[in-house]
Write a protein that holds these residues in place. Structure first.
Motif, short mmCIF file in Angstrom:
data_model
loop_
_atom_site.label_atom_id
_atom_site.label_comp_id
_atom_site.label_asym_id
_atom_site.label_seq_id
_atom_site.Cartn_x
_atom_site.Cartn_y
_atom_site.Cartn_z
N LEU A 68 14.88 -4.55 -28.09
CA LEU A 68 16.03 -4.20 -28.93
C LEU A 68 16.50 -2.79 -28.64
CD1 LEU A 68 14.47 -5.39 -32.33
CD2 LEU A 68 15.79 -6.78 -30.74
N PRO A 69 17.03 -2.51 -27.44
CA PRO A 69 17.41 -1.13 -27.12
C PRO A 69 18.45 -0.55 -28.07
CG PRO A 69 18.25 -2.66 -25.46
CD PRO A 69 17.33 -3.44 -26.35
N GLU A 70 19.27 -1.40 -28.71
CA GLU A 70 20.28 -0.92 -29.66
C GLU A 70 19.66 -0.25 -30.88
OE1 GLU A 70 21.70 -5.06 -28.28
OE2 GLU A 70 19.82 -4.02 -28.65
N PHE A 71 18.43 -0.61 -31.19
CA PHE A 71 17.79 -0.11 -32.40
C PHE A 71 17.75 1.41 -32.44
CE2 PHE A 71 14.12 1.05 -35.02
CZ PHE A 71 14.45 0.40 -36.20
N THR A 72 17.54 2.05 -31.31
CA THR A 72 17.44 3.51 -31.30
C THR A 72 18.75 4.20 -30.91
OG1 THR A 72 16.51 3.41 -29.07
CG2 THR A 72 14.95 3.58 -30.91
N ARG A 73 19.83 3.45 -30.78
CA ARG A 73 21.13 4.07 -30.48
C ARG A 73 21.82 4.50 -31.76
NH1 ARG A 73 22.87 -0.68 -26.53
NH2 ARG A 73 21.39 -0.24 -24.85
N ALA A 74 22.66 5.51 -31.65
CA ALA A 74 23.38 6.06 -32.81
C ALA A 74 24.65 5.27 -33.09
CB ALA A 74 23.70 7.53 -32.58
N GLU A 75 24.48 3.98 -33.34
CA GLU A 75 25.61 3.12 -33.68
C GLU A 75 25.13 2.05 -34.65
OE1 GLU A 75 25.48 0.20 -29.80
OE2 GLU A 75 26.24 2.23 -29.52
N PRO A 76 26.02 1.55 -35.49
CA PRO A 76 25.62 0.53 -36.46
C PRO A 76 25.14 -0.75 -35.76
CG PRO A 76 27.75 1.45 -37.04
CD PRO A 76 27.40 1.96 -35.66
N LEU A 77 24.26 -1.46 -36.42
CA LEU A 77 23.79 -2.76 -35.95
C LEU A 77 24.57 -3.82 -36.72
CD1 LEU A 77 19.93 -2.18 -35.93
CD2 LEU A 77 21.51 -2.04 -34.00
N PRO A 78 25.48 -4.54 -36.07
CA PRO A 78 26.33 -5.50 -36.79
C PRO A 78 25.55 -6.54 -37.59
CG PRO A 78 27.14 -5.19 -34.57
CD PRO A 78 25.82 -4.47 -34.66
N THR A 79 24.36 -6.91 -37.14
CA THR A 79 23.58 -7.92 -37.86
C THR A 79 22.35 -7.31 -38.52
OG1 THR A 79 22.38 -8.50 -35.84
CG2 THR A 79 24.36 -9.80 -36.36
N MET A 80 22.35 -6.01 -38.70
CA MET A 80 21.21 -5.29 -39.27
C MET A 80 19.96 -5.55 -38.42
SD MET A 80 22.17 -5.82 -43.31
CE MET A 80 20.80 -4.89 -43.95
N THR A 81 18.86 -4.92 -38.81
CA THR A 81 17.64 -5.03 -37.99
C THR A 81 17.13 -6.47 -37.94
OG1 THR A 81 17.07 -2.75 -38.54
CG2 THR A 81 15.32 -4.13 -37.63
N PHE A 82 17.02 -7.12 -39.11
CA PHE A 82 16.42 -8.46 -39.09
C PHE A 82 17.29 -9.45 -38.32
CE2 PHE A 82 18.81 -8.72 -43.11
CZ PHE A 82 19.41 -9.97 -43.01
N GLY A 83 18.61 -9.27 -38.34
CA GLY A 83 19.48 -10.15 -37.57
C GLY A 83 19.34 -9.94 -36.08
N ILE A 134 16.64 -8.78 -34.56
CA ILE A 134 15.33 -9.32 -34.18
C ILE A 134 15.42 -10.83 -33.99
CG2 ILE A 134 12.98 -9.77 -35.02
CD1 ILE A 134 13.12 -6.97 -36.36
N GLU A 135 16.09 -11.51 -34.90
CA GLU A 135 16.22 -12.97 -34.79
C GLU A 135 17.01 -13.36 -33.54
OE1 GLU A 135 17.88 -16.85 -37.22
OE2 GLU A 135 17.64 -14.94 -38.30
N GLU A 136 18.14 -12.68 -33.30
CA GLU A 136 18.97 -13.00 -32.13
C GLU A 136 18.20 -12.85 -30.83
OE1 GLU A 136 22.33 -10.38 -32.26
OE2 GLU A 136 23.16 -11.34 -34.05
N ARG A 137 17.43 -11.78 -30.70
CA ARG A 137 16.75 -11.49 -29.44
C ARG A 137 15.45 -12.23 -29.24
NH1 ARG A 137 18.88 -6.73 -27.74
NH2 ARG A 137 21.06 -7.27 -27.97
N THR A 138 14.73 -12.48 -30.34
CA THR A 138 13.37 -12.98 -30.19
C THR A 138 13.14 -14.34 -30.83
OG1 THR A 138 12.54 -12.00 -32.24
CG2 THR A 138 12.54 -10.59 -30.27
#
Length: 158
Positions: free
Chosen positions: A70-85, A87-91
């Motif tokens: 989840l490289p987006e997790f540490t970027r300074a931008e909003p996560l459109p599906t929040m963290t749990f979303g 995680i679900e999309e990727r894994t």
């Protein structure tokens, strides 16, 4: 809010991404994520702001092994599906259980200036733990709420 069709933000609220790094897990985070102290975790810190000012400072941790996916997790931008979303999309690991704990705690030094209060002041704190469909922890979050703010939850009971 997200699964119900919302954005994860209250009306008129915006989020500022303040931090996204990897670091060794401290005891509280390691315990929450089923890791050992010192294992690598990724942390993402956000500040929520509305017309009245800062409403909360929130930090979310995930295991370092998960953060690699989840490289987006540490970027300074909003996560459109929040963290749990994300995680679900990727894994495929779907958050199926969540535990919220509400307490009053002293604001730590690293959060106080972000929240606009003196370090050590007691404020409302909400911790969230998430588990996937296999019972494995996926994320841990701690939210410090600004003094004078109301914490509200609304649920359909049907």
């Amino acid at each position: 809010m997200l699964r119900g069709g919302g954005t994860g933000l209250a009306d008129g609220e915006r989020v500022e991404i303040l931090l996204g790094i990897t670091a060794p897990a401290e005891q509280e985070v390691a315990d929450a994520l089923g890791l050992n102290v010192g294992d690598l975790v990724a942390v993402r810190r956000r500040r929520y702001v509305d017309d009245a000012g800062v409403s909360a400072v929130s930090s979310t941790w995930i295991a370092g092994t998960l953060a690699r996916e989840l490289p987006e997790f540490t970027r300074a931008e909003p996560l459109p599906t929040m963290t749990f979303g994300l995680i679900e999309e990727r894994t495929g690991r779907r958050a199926t259980r969540r535990r919220d704990a509400v307490s009053v705690r002293a604001v730590p030094d690293e959060v106080a200036s972000l929240l606009g209060v003196q370090a050590g002041r007691d404020v409302l704190v909400v911790t969230n733990r998430y588990w996937d469909q296999h019972g494995e922890p996926t994320e841990y979050a701690v939210d410090y709420h600004a003094p004078g703010r109301e914490l509200m939850s609304e649920y359909d009971l049907d």
